[in-house]
Design a protein around this motif. Sequence first.
Motif, PDB file in Angstrom:
ATOM      1  N   ALA A 183       0.827  -1.204   0.000  1.00  0.00           N
ATOM      2  CA  ALA A 183       0.000   0.000   0.000  1.00  0.00           C
ATOM      3  C   ALA A 183       0.863   1.257   0.000  1.00  0.00           C
ATOM      4  CB  ALA A 183      -0.929  -0.018   1.213  1.00  0.00           C
ATOM      5  N   ALA A 184       1.959   1.223   0.749  1.00  0.00           N
ATOM      6  CA  ALA A 184       2.852   2.384   0.801  1.00  0.00           C
ATOM      7  C   ALA A 184       3.517   2.633  -0.550  1.00  0.00           C
ATOM      8  CB  ALA A 184       3.901   2.175   1.890  1.00  0.00           C
ATOM      9  N   ARG A 238       2.411   1.780  -3.496  1.00  0.00           N
ATOM     10  CA  ARG A 238       1.393   2.252  -4.433  1.00  0.00           C
ATOM     11  C   ARG A 238       1.063   3.725  -4.188  1.00  0.00           C
ATOM     12  NH1 ARG A 238      -2.568  -3.062  -3.874  1.00  0.00           N
ATOM     13  NH2 ARG A 238      -1.457  -4.398  -5.372  1.00  0.00           N
ATOM     14  N   LYS A 239       0.995   4.117  -2.927  1.00  0.00           N
ATOM     15  CA  LYS A 239       0.693   5.512  -2.614  1.00  0.00           C
ATOM     16  C   LYS A 239       1.789   6.440  -3.132  1.00  0.00           C
ATOM     17  CE  LYS A 239      -0.266   8.626   1.250  1.00  0.00           C
ATOM     18  NZ  LYS A 239      -0.429   8.749   2.730  1.00  0.00           N
ATOM     19  N   ARG A 280       0.046   6.011  -7.315  1.00  0.00           N
ATOM     20  CA  ARG A 280      -1.006   7.024  -7.243  1.00  0.00           C
ATOM     21  C   ARG A 280      -0.782   8.178  -8.222  1.00  0.00           C
ATOM     22  NH1 ARG A 280      -6.145   8.172  -6.399  1.00  0.00           N
ATOM     23  NH2 ARG A 280      -6.204   7.043  -4.409  1.00  0.00           N
ATOM     24  N   GLU A 294      -9.609   2.111  -8.378  1.00  0.00           N
ATOM     25  CA  GLU A 294      -8.831   3.004  -7.511  1.00  0.00           C
ATOM     26  C   GLU A 294      -8.625   2.443  -6.107  1.00  0.00           C
ATOM     27  OE1 GLU A 294      -8.751   7.783  -6.397  1.00  0.00           O
ATOM     28  OE2 GLU A 294     -10.549   6.849  -7.248  1.00  0.00           O
ATOM     29  N   LEU A 324      -5.206   1.083  -4.758  1.00  0.00           N
ATOM     30  CA  LEU A 324      -4.081   1.947  -4.409  1.00  0.00           C
ATOM     31  C   LEU A 324      -3.872   2.049  -2.898  1.00  0.00           C
ATOM     32  CD1 LEU A 324      -4.787   4.776  -6.994  1.00  0.00           C
ATOM     33  CD2 LEU A 324      -2.843   3.185  -7.044  1.00  0.00           C
ATOM     34  N   SER A 325      -4.931   1.874  -2.129  1.00  0.00           N
ATOM     35  CA  SER A 325      -4.826   2.029  -0.672  1.00  0.00           C
ATOM     36  C   SER A 325      -4.948   0.713   0.088  1.00  0.00           C
ATOM     37  CB  SER A 325      -5.918   3.000  -0.182  1.00  0.00           C
ATOM     38  OG  SER A 325      -7.200   2.524  -0.533  1.00  0.00           O
TER      39      SER A 325
END
Length: 496
Positions: free
Chosen positions: A363-364, A366-367, A371, A409, A412-413
Amino acid sequence: MTDVADLPDDVDALKAMLLSARAELRGRDLLIEKLKLQLMTQLRNRFGTSSEGIEQLQLMLEDLEITRSTEAPAAETEPAAMDKPVRKPLPEHLPRSEHVLPAGEACNDCGGKLKKVGEDITEELEYLPGRFVVNRYVRPRMACTCCDRFHQAHLPSRPIERGRPGPGLLAHVLVSKYADHLPLYRQSQIYAREGVELERSTLSDWVGKSVALLEPLAEAIGRHVRDGTAIHADDTPVDVLAPGNGKTKTGRVWVYARDERPHGSDAPPAAFYRFSMDRKGIRPAEHLKGYSGFMHADGYAGFEELYRSGDITEVACLAHVRRKFFDIARATGSAVATEAVARIATLYAVEAEARGQPPDTRAALRKAKARPAFDELIGWLQSELPKISGKSELAKAIRYALTRLPRLEVYLSNGNIEIDNNAAERGMRGLAIGRKNWMFAGSEGGEHAAAVAYTLIETAKLNQIDPQAWLTNVLSRIADHKINRIDELLPWNFKA
């Protein structure tokens, strides 16, 4: 015909009679369909036709016979018995492996000494990798010298009651048909070259009975899939013979896959298959009853009801978006389509870096890296759309992307979900290859049997387990295995 006055007044008895009558009619319908197909085969053989047409007739017969064997009540009706193949002696040239099952040395009642008065010999056809063998079970009949009571060892449990195939042979037939895509009539021809005559109808009966025995294991795999936090769903069409008119209807095979390996989970991967005669939204709702979590899927409208329930969150597939641009770029050389593919490749590069990492790390990453590229891709597509013809294939691809990307979307998180639905598409690959060999299914019941077999075989392959070795082990144990301990037989619990 039963007179109305002879009918029982008890509701349960009437229900039992109705079920029995339905089973008998089902058995007769299957036999009628089979006889029609056999007649067609004879006519085609006599007057000539393409080899492909004859093969399709053979495959339809297989499915009808498998359906008859999986439906226990129908299998017990008189018409099915009329069509039962004659059992032949096992070939003398095959090597014999003798197993003597002693009855003991003393009488269980009085403790007296036992004397032999005869023996029963049961032969079982078994398949070891690359060769046939015959297991010969010798059971001496013993009589007590004191009380004349007889003693004899019981036969070991067998996958098919009163049947002669061993578990290894049944596993070999299943894997050959559903993993290696060898129809049963071709298997029959191959075995005949080895001096073992096994009729197609006999093999169909074995497949049907084996699938019925193994179905609880497939259901256990389905429960495991639904226990995941995210699943992958897909479906593909399959033509099914419509009884009575020789034409086909379009059914659907559905796959629901669980694969958490990309985010470092040790949960075993699995694929659960289902079959239906239509593509109504109620079908996936039935298949996923009780499931709550994320679902990777294409834009099929039938899934919308699941999303509206609030229990399932949609995750769109970037591979579907990419494929449209890739096809246009390859066909026309479009600069816009080519750039779209390149921008999507940037997102996949982040996934390659994140693969195998824990969910928080994914997640990190991807952020920080995905993103910005994701938002830029949407903005760029919005700016390009007005510049091109609205009726062009490129415009359609852009509109599709702008519809699907907002539904992707969420990835991404959340490090527990994926960027695409490729896990489900991989689950359909084996079926797609096999479909080239059989083109359409002979019956709804035959396709249900195929869904069970694909669930078992594809899940074993996902776990790097040899499906034939595993199924041999399962079929040697499952008849005596307690249903509340069925999870012990799952492929990831198997040790070769």
